[in-house]
Structures are given as C-alpha cells and as structure tokens.
Design a protein around this motif. Structure first.
Motif, mmCIF file in Angstrom:
data_model
loop_
_atom_site.group_PDB
_atom_site.id
_atom_site.type_symbol
_atom_site.label_atom_id
_atom_site.label_comp_id
_atom_site.label_asym_id
_atom_site.label_seq_id
_atom_site.Cartn_x
_atom_site.Cartn_y
_atom_site.Cartn_z
ATOM 1 N N LEU A 281 17.359 50.493 -15.007
ATOM 2 C CA LEU A 281 17.639 50.736 -16.421
ATOM 3 C C LEU A 281 17.005 49.663 -17.297
ATOM 4 C CD1 LEU A 281 19.041 52.357 -18.620
ATOM 5 C CD2 LEU A 281 21.116 51.015 -18.198
ATOM 6 N N GLU A 282 17.044 48.423 -16.837
ATOM 7 C CA GLU A 282 16.436 47.329 -17.604
ATOM 8 C C GLU A 282 14.937 47.567 -17.779
ATOM 9 O OE1 GLU A 282 15.666 42.496 -17.324
ATOM 10 O OE2 GLU A 282 16.824 43.538 -15.773
ATOM 11 N N GLU A 283 14.291 48.009 -16.708
ATOM 12 C CA GLU A 283 12.858 48.289 -16.786
ATOM 13 C C GLU A 283 12.594 49.491 -17.686
ATOM 14 O OE1 GLU A 283 9.104 49.331 -13.802
ATOM 15 O OE2 GLU A 283 11.131 49.045 -13.004
ATOM 16 N N SER A 284 13.425 50.527 -17.582
ATOM 17 C CA SER A 284 13.236 51.729 -18.382
ATOM 18 C C SER A 284 13.383 51.448 -19.871
ATOM 19 C CB SER A 284 14.236 52.807 -17.956
ATOM 20 O OG SER A 284 13.970 53.260 -16.645
ATOM 21 N N CYS A 285 14.238 50.504 -20.224
ATOM 22 C CA CYS A 285 14.431 50.182 -21.640
ATOM 23 C C CYS A 285 13.120 49.779 -22.299
ATOM 24 C CB CYS A 285 15.457 49.056 -21.795
ATOM 25 S SG CYS A 285 17.174 49.602 -21.626
ATOM 26 N N LEU A 286 12.271 49.038 -21.587
ATOM 27 C CA LEU A 286 10.995 48.632 -22.158
ATOM 28 C C LEU A 286 10.114 49.830 -22.456
ATOM 29 C CD1 LEU A 286 10.103 45.450 -20.054
ATOM 30 C CD2 LEU A 286 11.206 45.599 -22.288
ATOM 31 N N HIS A 287 10.144 50.832 -21.571
ATOM 32 C CA HIS A 287 9.369 52.056 -21.817
ATOM 33 C C HIS A 287 9.909 52.799 -23.040
ATOM 34 C CE1 HIS A 287 6.944 51.858 -18.172
ATOM 35 N NE2 HIS A 287 8.038 51.618 -17.466
ATOM 36 N N TRP A 288 11.227 52.901 -23.141
ATOM 37 C CA TRP A 288 11.829 53.640 -24.249
ATOM 38 C C TRP A 288 11.617 52.917 -25.575
ATOM 39 C CZ3 TRP A 288 15.195 58.105 -24.386
ATOM 40 C CH2 TRP A 288 15.242 58.805 -23.172
ATOM 41 N N TRP A 289 11.782 51.633 -25.577
ATOM 42 C CA TRP A 289 11.692 50.882 -26.833
ATOM 43 C C TRP A 289 10.264 50.798 -27.368
ATOM 44 C CZ3 TRP A 289 15.173 46.285 -24.878
ATOM 45 C CH2 TRP A 289 16.493 46.747 -24.788
ATOM 46 N N SER A 290 9.277 50.938 -26.490
ATOM 47 C CA SER A 290 7.881 50.835 -26.927
ATOM 48 C C SER A 290 7.181 52.187 -27.000
ATOM 49 C CB SER A 290 7.103 49.919 -25.970
ATOM 50 O OG SER A 290 7.125 50.438 -24.640
ATOM 51 N N THR B 129 8.483 39.997 -29.570
ATOM 52 C CA THR B 129 8.605 38.797 -28.741
ATOM 53 C C THR B 129 8.887 39.166 -27.286
ATOM 54 O OG1 THR B 129 9.448 37.527 -30.617
ATOM 55 C CG2 THR B 129 9.856 36.635 -28.411
ATOM 56 N N MET B 130 9.780 40.127 -27.091
ATOM 57 C CA MET B 130 10.142 40.562 -25.742
ATOM 58 C C MET B 130 8.946 41.162 -25.012
ATOM 59 S SD MET B 130 13.079 43.308 -24.660
ATOM 60 C CE MET B 130 14.279 42.414 -25.652
ATOM 61 N N LEU B 131 8.182 42.025 -25.709
ATOM 62 C CA LEU B 131 7.029 42.664 -25.087
ATOM 63 C C LEU B 131 5.936 41.650 -24.790
ATOM 64 C CD1 LEU B 131 6.792 45.976 -27.167
ATOM 65 C CD2 LEU B 131 7.696 45.670 -24.862
ATOM 66 N N SER B 132 5.760 40.673 -25.673
ATOM 67 C CA SER B 132 4.753 39.638 -25.434
ATOM 68 C C SER B 132 5.090 38.834 -24.192
ATOM 69 C CB SER B 132 4.657 38.713 -26.649
ATOM 70 O OG SER B 132 4.231 39.423 -27.795
ATOM 71 N N LEU C 201 2.999 38.576 -20.463
ATOM 72 C CA LEU C 201 2.591 37.325 -19.837
ATOM 73 C C LEU C 201 3.100 37.201 -18.412
ATOM 74 C CD1 LEU C 201 3.167 34.855 -22.823
ATOM 75 C CD2 LEU C 201 0.974 35.693 -21.949
ATOM 76 N N ASP C 202 4.234 37.809 -18.136
ATOM 77 C CA ASP C 202 4.865 37.681 -16.821
ATOM 78 C C ASP C 202 4.894 39.014 -16.081
ATOM 79 O OD1 ASP C 202 6.042 35.947 -14.949
ATOM 80 O OD2 ASP C 202 8.047 36.697 -15.461
ATOM 81 N N ALA C 203 3.979 39.916 -16.468
ATOM 82 C CA ALA C 203 4.028 41.277 -15.949
ATOM 83 C C ALA C 203 3.896 41.356 -14.437
ATOM 84 C CB ALA C 203 2.939 42.123 -16.612
ATOM 85 N N MET C 204 3.077 40.497 -13.840
ATOM 86 C CA MET C 204 2.819 40.580 -12.402
ATOM 87 C C MET C 204 3.933 39.944 -11.571
ATOM 88 S SD MET C 204 0.099 42.284 -12.361
ATOM 89 C CE MET C 204 -0.292 42.177 -10.622
ATOM 90 N N ARG C 205 4.789 39.138 -12.200
ATOM 91 C CA ARG C 205 5.815 38.434 -11.437
ATOM 92 C C ARG C 205 7.238 38.818 -11.817
ATOM 93 N NH1 ARG C 205 2.210 34.669 -13.189
ATOM 94 N NH2 ARG C 205 3.674 33.957 -14.803
ATOM 95 N N ARG C 206 7.395 39.577 -12.878
ATOM 96 C CA ARG C 206 8.733 39.832 -13.388
ATOM 97 C C ARG C 206 9.537 40.705 -12.435
ATOM 98 N NH1 ARG C 206 10.667 41.859 -19.394
ATOM 99 N NH2 ARG C 206 12.886 41.777 -18.931
#
Length: 245
Positions: free
Chosen positions: A140-149, A122-125, A129-134
């Motif tokens: 660290l918050e941004e890095s978590c997405l790289h680590w978790w995926s 759900t988080m990645l989806s 959808l909001d990749a260009m505006r997020r």
C-alpha cells in the motif's frame, strides 16, 4: 509483449515475428487497450461482460460516502469480500490495491488524499534519489506513490474474482503449491484485401487498398502467477498487497 523480467510468453513474440507482420495501416486502438475503463466498457458493449469482473469508475476525489457507494454499485454485501482498486492508465500491477470491505474507506481516503504539492514534490524527489535501494513496508505504501503522482482523473474498482487454483511443483521437491493465477492470451487480427493479398505474410503483392473482413488467429497463452501461493489451496491470500505481487 511478454513480461520483461520473467520472459514468460516469449514464444508468443517469436511466433508473431516469424509468421506475421504489421499492417501498413495498424488499427488505432491504443486509447482503448491502454485505459482499463475503456477496455472494460468495450468488452461489455460487445457482449463479453461475462469475461470481465464487475467494475465501476469514479473521479479520484475522496468523499465520505464513496466506499458505501462503491460497494453498492458492485453489489457487494459480504463483509469478507475483497475489492480491487486500480489506476486506469497503469500496467504491470502499478498502483493495484486489493482491500477488504472493512478497510475500504480508510484505504480510499489514503489513496485519494495526497500530501500538499510541496510535500509531494519533496517526497517524489527523495524517492527518485533512493529508487534503487528503497524498501517499502507494505504494498500500500508503494501504491500510494503511484496514486498521488498519477495524471488520470479517474480510477476503477472491481469485484475481486479468483481463478481456479494453478498447481505448481515446488523447486525444492516439496508438495505442489497452489496459485491464484491470471491467464494471458495473445492473438492477431488478419486484414485481407481483394485480389488475394493477405498481410499475415512477410511478402505480399499490393493489389487493392480496400480492406476486406478481418479474421482472428490465436498466438498462444501462459499463466501469470503471483509471488505468494494461496495458503491452503483455496483463495485465502498470504498478503494480497505484498510488494512485487
């Protein structure tokens, strides 16, 4: 390949395509250069450990004693030291986290404990959808997405080493600012063939398919600078995990 966004080092690419061409049988080294752990091990194995910061790798599984083991393996005893955490198969700074020894355990727990499968999907989806505006509140918050995926089962930890400060004049005409830069260098390996053929030129005559010894030629180098300067010309960072560093 120069950085896409800054185009620094474009002279290297131009020089390569002007004076060199690819061998008919390129070296199959992708697995080495695209995995930070393999690259580090190869440097050390060939006697160039002095060109690399001390580094160790671990499975991407959080354990209560992981932080203390990591510090012991890197021989870090100073509480003010920094550790660099990286994903083995990511580039362009994706997932790189610089953390103090005091915060190391908490950061490792966060990076290595992803949400449940449904929550993560759900988080990645939503992120897509909001990749260009997020906007991320921290690096660290941004890095978590790289680590978790990330699909690689290991991560690498390095002792944080610093370059000699690079002084750059301010665009506004103020005092020069100092940056803790990273030098990027490029070279080519030339493979010669008995009979006079050399694959460094665009035109060659095939005489023999038996490869001779390789030689090395440097293409050039350039400094890759972080977004933020050091605060006083030393190695104290404004924010080592600032987004876009």
């Amino acid at each position: 390949q120069p950085p896409v966004f800054s185009l620094h080092g474009r002279h290297i690419r131009e020089k390569f395509y002007t004076h060199y061409c690819m061998d008919r049988e390129p070296l199959r080294c992708a697995v080495v250069v695209e995995n930070k752990q393999f690259t580090h091990d190869r440097f050390v194995g060939e006697g160039f450990a002095h060109l690399r910061p001390p580094a160790v790798s671990y499975p991407r599984v959080y354990m209560p004693d992981l932080a203390s083991k990591l510090l012991a393996d890197l021989n870090i005893v100073d509480a003010t030291s920094l550790v660099v955490l990286k994903l083995c198969n990511r580039s362009r700074g994706a997932g790189v986290v610089v953390v103090s020894t005091v915060e190391l355990d908490a950061v490792l727990q966060k990076l290595l404990t992803p949400p449940s499968s449904e929550e993560l999907e759900t988080m990645l989806s939503m992120s897509c959808l909001d990749a260009m505006r997020r906007k991320f509140s921290s690096g660290l918050e941004e890095s978590c997405l790289h680590w978790w995926s990330n699909e690689c089962p290991f991560f690498i930890a390095e002792r944080c080493c610093h370059s000699m400060p690079v002084s750059v004049s301010s665009e506004s005409g103020g005092e020069p600012e100092n940056f803790d830069g990273t030098m990027r260098v490029s070279f080519v390996l030339l493979r010669s063939y008995p009979g006079g053929e050399n694959v460094s030129g665009h035109e060659s005559t095939t005489v023999s398919f038996t490869a001779g010894p390789m030689t090395l030629e440097w293409l050039g180098g350039y400094w890759k600078l972080p977004r933020s300067p050091t605060t006083r010309g030393d190695h104290e960072f404004v924010d080592v995990n600032e987004p876009g560093l």
